[in-house]
Scaffold this motif. Sequence first.
Motif, PDB file in Angstrom:
ATOM      1  N   PHE A  15     -25.129  68.613 -20.061  1.00  0.00           N
ATOM      2  CA  PHE A  15     -23.973  67.721 -20.229  1.00  0.00           C
ATOM      3  C   PHE A  15     -22.969  68.323 -21.216  1.00  0.00           C
ATOM      4  CE2 PHE A  15     -21.624  64.351 -22.326  1.00  0.00           C
ATOM      5  CZ  PHE A  15     -20.984  63.785 -21.227  1.00  0.00           C
ATOM      6  N   ARG A  16     -23.474  69.065 -22.208  1.00  0.00           N
ATOM      7  CA  ARG A  16     -22.541  69.682 -23.174  1.00  0.00           C
ATOM      8  C   ARG A  16     -21.500  70.536 -22.447  1.00  0.00           C
ATOM      9  NH1 ARG A  16     -27.421  71.801 -27.060  1.00  0.00           N
ATOM     10  NH2 ARG A  16     -27.434  70.094 -28.572  1.00  0.00           N
ATOM     11  N   VAL A  17     -21.968  71.289 -21.457  1.00  0.00           N
ATOM     12  CA  VAL A  17     -21.062  72.200 -20.739  1.00  0.00           C
ATOM     13  C   VAL A  17     -20.103  71.400 -19.859  1.00  0.00           C
ATOM     14  CG1 VAL A  17     -20.961  74.168 -19.169  1.00  0.00           C
ATOM     15  CG2 VAL A  17     -22.848  73.978 -20.821  1.00  0.00           C
ATOM     16  N   LEU A  18     -20.650  70.389 -19.204  1.00  0.00           N
ATOM     17  CA  LEU A  18     -19.819  69.524 -18.365  1.00  0.00           C
ATOM     18  C   LEU A  18     -18.702  68.879 -19.194  1.00  0.00           C
ATOM     19  CD1 LEU A  18     -19.585  68.255 -15.537  1.00  0.00           C
ATOM     20  CD2 LEU A  18     -21.213  66.508 -16.265  1.00  0.00           C
ATOM     21  N   TRP A  19     -19.072  68.406 -20.372  1.00  0.00           N
ATOM     22  CA  TRP A  19     -18.114  67.739 -21.263  1.00  0.00           C
ATOM     23  C   TRP A  19     -17.092  68.750 -21.793  1.00  0.00           C
ATOM     24  CZ3 TRP A  19     -19.897  65.468 -26.640  1.00  0.00           C
ATOM     25  CH2 TRP A  19     -18.799  64.879 -27.287  1.00  0.00           C
ATOM     26  N   LEU A  20     -17.559  69.920 -22.240  1.00  0.00           N
ATOM     27  CA  LEU A  20     -16.617  70.915 -22.767  1.00  0.00           C
ATOM     28  C   LEU A  20     -15.598  71.308 -21.701  1.00  0.00           C
ATOM     29  CD1 LEU A  20     -15.994  72.753 -25.292  1.00  0.00           C
ATOM     30  CD2 LEU A  20     -17.062  74.566 -23.955  1.00  0.00           C
ATOM     31  N   LEU A  21     -16.067  71.532 -20.478  1.00  0.00           N
ATOM     32  CA  LEU A  21     -15.134  71.901 -19.402  1.00  0.00           C
ATOM     33  C   LEU A  21     -14.125  70.774 -19.166  1.00  0.00           C
ATOM     34  CD1 LEU A  21     -17.619  73.682 -16.978  1.00  0.00           C
ATOM     35  CD2 LEU A  21     -15.695  74.765 -18.171  1.00  0.00           C
ATOM     36  N   ALA A  22     -14.588  69.535 -19.265  1.00  0.00           N
ATOM     37  CA  ALA A  22     -13.658  68.399 -19.116  1.00  0.00           C
ATOM     38  C   ALA A  22     -12.642  68.395 -20.251  1.00  0.00           C
ATOM     39  CB  ALA A  22     -14.440  67.090 -19.072  1.00  0.00           C
ATOM     40  N   GLU A  23     -13.086  68.702 -21.480  1.00  0.00           N
ATOM     41  CA  GLU A  23     -12.142  68.777 -22.607  1.00  0.00           C
ATOM     42  C   GLU A  23     -11.098  69.871 -22.362  1.00  0.00           C
ATOM     43  OE1 GLU A  23     -11.799  66.856 -25.290  1.00  0.00           O
ATOM     44  OE2 GLU A  23     -13.661  65.706 -25.299  1.00  0.00           O
ATOM     45  N   MET A  24     -11.502  70.910 -21.635  1.00  0.00           N
ATOM     46  CA  MET A  24     -10.574  72.020 -21.331  1.00  0.00           C
ATOM     47  C   MET A  24      -9.722  71.721 -20.100  1.00  0.00           C
ATOM     48  SD  MET A  24     -13.016  75.335 -21.946  1.00  0.00           S
ATOM     49  CE  MET A  24     -13.225  76.002 -23.610  1.00  0.00           C
ATOM     50  N   GLY A  25     -10.020  70.626 -19.427  1.00  0.00           N
ATOM     51  CA  GLY A  25      -9.297  70.325 -18.195  1.00  0.00           C
ATOM     52  C   GLY A  25      -9.631  71.312 -17.089  1.00  0.00           C
ATOM     53  N   THR A  26     -10.859  71.872 -17.151  1.00  0.00           N
ATOM     54  CA  THR A  26     -11.285  72.886 -16.175  1.00  0.00           C
ATOM     55  C   THR A  26     -12.319  72.287 -15.223  1.00  0.00           C
ATOM     56  OG1 THR A  26     -10.920  74.609 -17.816  1.00  0.00           O
ATOM     57  CG2 THR A  26     -12.353  75.174 -15.974  1.00  0.00           C
ATOM     58  N   ASP A  27     -12.067  72.419 -13.953  1.00  0.00           N
ATOM     59  CA  ASP A  27     -12.980  71.841 -12.963  1.00  0.00           C
ATOM     60  C   ASP A  27     -14.202  72.750 -12.785  1.00  0.00           C
ATOM     61  OD1 ASP A  27     -13.883  70.025 -11.113  1.00  0.00           O
ATOM     62  OD2 ASP A  27     -12.815  70.965  -9.440  1.00  0.00           O
ATOM     63  N   CYS A  28     -15.292  72.173 -12.315  1.00  0.00           N
ATOM     64  CA  CYS A  28     -16.462  72.985 -11.971  1.00  0.00           C
ATOM     65  C   CYS A  28     -17.204  72.298 -10.842  1.00  0.00           C
ATOM     66  CB  CYS A  28     -17.394  73.161 -13.176  1.00  0.00           C
ATOM     67  SG  CYS A  28     -18.183  71.632 -13.727  1.00  0.00           S
ATOM     68  N   ALA A  29     -17.931  73.102 -10.076  1.00  0.00           N
ATOM     69  CA  ALA A  29     -18.875  72.534  -9.103  1.00  0.00           C
ATOM     70  C   ALA A  29     -20.170  72.238  -9.846  1.00  0.00           C
ATOM     71  CB  ALA A  29     -19.113  73.538  -7.981  1.00  0.00           C
ATOM     72  N   ILE A  30     -20.897  71.254  -9.368  1.00  0.00           N
ATOM     73  CA  ILE A  30     -22.156  70.882 -10.044  1.00  0.00           C
ATOM     74  C   ILE A  30     -23.317  70.934  -9.044  1.00  0.00           C
ATOM     75  CG2 ILE A  30     -23.398  69.044 -11.256  1.00  0.00           C
ATOM     76  CD1 ILE A  30     -20.756  67.960 -12.232  1.00  0.00           C
ATOM     77  N   GLU A  31     -24.386  71.626  -9.437  1.00  0.00           N
ATOM     78  CA  GLU A  31     -25.662  71.583  -8.690  1.00  0.00           C
ATOM     79  C   GLU A  31     -26.616  70.773  -9.547  1.00  0.00           C
ATOM     80  OE1 GLU A  31     -26.345  72.944  -5.757  1.00  0.00           O
ATOM     81  OE2 GLU A  31     -24.491  74.108  -5.534  1.00  0.00           O
ATOM     82  N   THR A  32     -27.123  69.678  -8.996  1.00  0.00           N
ATOM     83  CA  THR A  32     -27.972  68.786  -9.796  1.00  0.00           C
ATOM     84  C   THR A  32     -29.454  69.017  -9.485  1.00  0.00           C
ATOM     85  OG1 THR A  32     -26.217  67.158  -9.869  1.00  0.00           O
ATOM     86  CG2 THR A  32     -28.407  66.358 -10.360  1.00  0.00           C
ATOM     87  N   TYR A  33     -30.263  68.981 -10.538  1.00  0.00           N
ATOM     88  CA  TYR A  33     -31.715  69.196 -10.434  1.00  0.00           C
ATOM     89  C   TYR A  33     -32.434  67.998 -11.048  1.00  0.00           C
ATOM     90  CZ  TYR A  33     -30.214  73.968  -9.553  1.00  0.00           C
ATOM     91  OH  TYR A  33     -29.605  75.077  -9.018  1.00  0.00           O
ATOM     92  N   ASP A  34     -33.731  67.917 -10.698  1.00  0.00           N
ATOM     93  CA  ASP A  34     -34.565  66.835 -11.232  1.00  0.00           C
ATOM     94  C   ASP A  34     -35.641  67.501 -12.099  1.00  0.00           C
ATOM     95  OD1 ASP A  34     -36.300  64.783 -11.700  1.00  0.00           O
ATOM     96  OD2 ASP A  34     -36.508  64.176  -9.603  1.00  0.00           O
ATOM     97  N   ILE A  35     -35.654  67.161 -13.385  1.00  0.00           N
ATOM     98  CA  ILE A  35     -36.561  67.852 -14.312  1.00  0.00           C
ATOM     99  C   ILE A  35     -38.023  67.729 -13.877  1.00  0.00           C
ATOM    100  CG2 ILE A  35     -37.590  66.753 -16.374  1.00  0.00           C
ATOM    101  CD1 ILE A  35     -35.475  68.024 -18.038  1.00  0.00           C
ATOM    102  N   ALA A  36     -38.392  66.553 -13.391  1.00  0.00           N
ATOM    103  CA  ALA A  36     -39.801  66.333 -13.053  1.00  0.00           C
ATOM    104  C   ALA A  36     -40.120  66.725 -11.607  1.00  0.00           C
ATOM    105  CB  ALA A  36     -40.168  64.870 -13.281  1.00  0.00           C
ATOM    106  N   GLY A  37     -39.104  67.013 -10.836  1.00  0.00           N
ATOM    107  CA  GLY A  37     -39.326  67.227  -9.396  1.00  0.00           C
ATOM    108  C   GLY A  37     -39.653  68.650  -9.001  1.00  0.00           C
ATOM    109  N   GLY A  38     -39.620  69.591  -9.960  1.00  0.00           N
ATOM    110  CA  GLY A  38     -40.011  70.965  -9.660  1.00  0.00           C
ATOM    111  C   GLY A  38     -38.865  71.879  -9.244  1.00  0.00           C
ATOM    112  N   SER A  39     -37.654  71.328  -9.067  1.00  0.00           N
ATOM    113  CA  SER A  39     -36.582  72.194  -8.556  1.00  0.00           C
ATOM    114  C   SER A  39     -36.143  73.252  -9.579  1.00  0.00           C
ATOM    115  CB  SER A  39     -35.380  71.360  -8.090  1.00  0.00           C
ATOM    116  OG  SER A  39     -34.979  70.455  -9.096  1.00  0.00           O
ATOM    117  N   LEU A  40     -36.414  73.004 -10.873  1.00  0.00           N
ATOM    118  CA  LEU A  40     -36.054  74.029 -11.874  1.00  0.00           C
ATOM    119  C   LEU A  40     -37.026  75.214 -11.843  1.00  0.00           C
ATOM    120  CD1 LEU A  40     -35.092  71.845 -14.990  1.00  0.00           C
ATOM    121  CD2 LEU A  40     -33.564  73.068 -13.447  1.00  0.00           C
ATOM    122  N   ARG A  41     -38.128  75.058 -11.090  1.00  0.00           N
ATOM    123  CA  ARG A  41     -39.099  76.161 -10.990  1.00  0.00           C
ATOM    124  C   ARG A  41     -39.031  76.836  -9.620  1.00  0.00           C
ATOM    125  NH1 ARG A  41     -38.754  74.764 -15.398  1.00  0.00           N
ATOM    126  NH2 ARG A  41     -40.339  74.223 -16.941  1.00  0.00           N
TER     127      ARG A  41
END
Length: 220
Positions: A15-41
Amino acid sequence: MSQIRLHHVPASRSFRVLWLLAEMGTDCAIETYDIAGGSLRSPEYLALNPSGRVPALEVDGRVLMESGAIVEYLCETRPEHGLGRLPGDPERADYLQWMHFAETQATLVQELNLQWIFMPAEMRSKAVLQVQARRLAATAKVLEAALSERDWLLPSGFSAADVMMGFNVFALPYYIKMEKFPAITAYRARIEERPAYQAARARDGQQKFYAQDYYDPEAL
Ligand SMILES: N[C@@H](CCC(=O)N[C@@H](CS)C(=O)NCC(=O)O)C(=O)O
């Protein structure tokens, strides 16, 4: 320039990065993961961030991990937004100190999360939870003292150090009683008034970690 892509878990350090980019007025694409669901592995994600953690940021033709490094990199490569305090700035030392202190505090929250949220209840240690909550409160005292003097961490005003630290303060009430920390509570309210913070929260996604308002080690 290709689009910036943030690999993200709602209500996590990414979220820190998402928020900083918003403070900069810079758009980004987001890929969302689930911490408990295994997608980070998954092999695909580990190819991006071998530690299997968020954030990872695809930016400027490479992938960066570590929220603090990403925040510093974005501020240094996009100085026109004035969110960093670059070498030579009189606030540089305090800026760096707050940036890194934010991770000291976030790590304590993470250790509490691990025991309260992610480990089976029978594995919890009351002693460790008590000690970690006390250590977290000690970091909050440092923050409280600074914020009793001014609105943001640095005298010149809002900076990326507030993005690093400001993310943390929303987790503190789960583990420490906030009555003793009125300046942090007011800081949190100031953050919530920022349009960029609101825009980032609208894109963040639902947190799935906390099921109660306060986790009390004495109740174990
Ligand atoms: N120091 C790293 C910590 C990254 C980190 O631990 N992220 C957590 C979410 S807040 C995570 O991805 N946890 C998943 C896991 O440990 O499996 C940073 O600031 O980026």
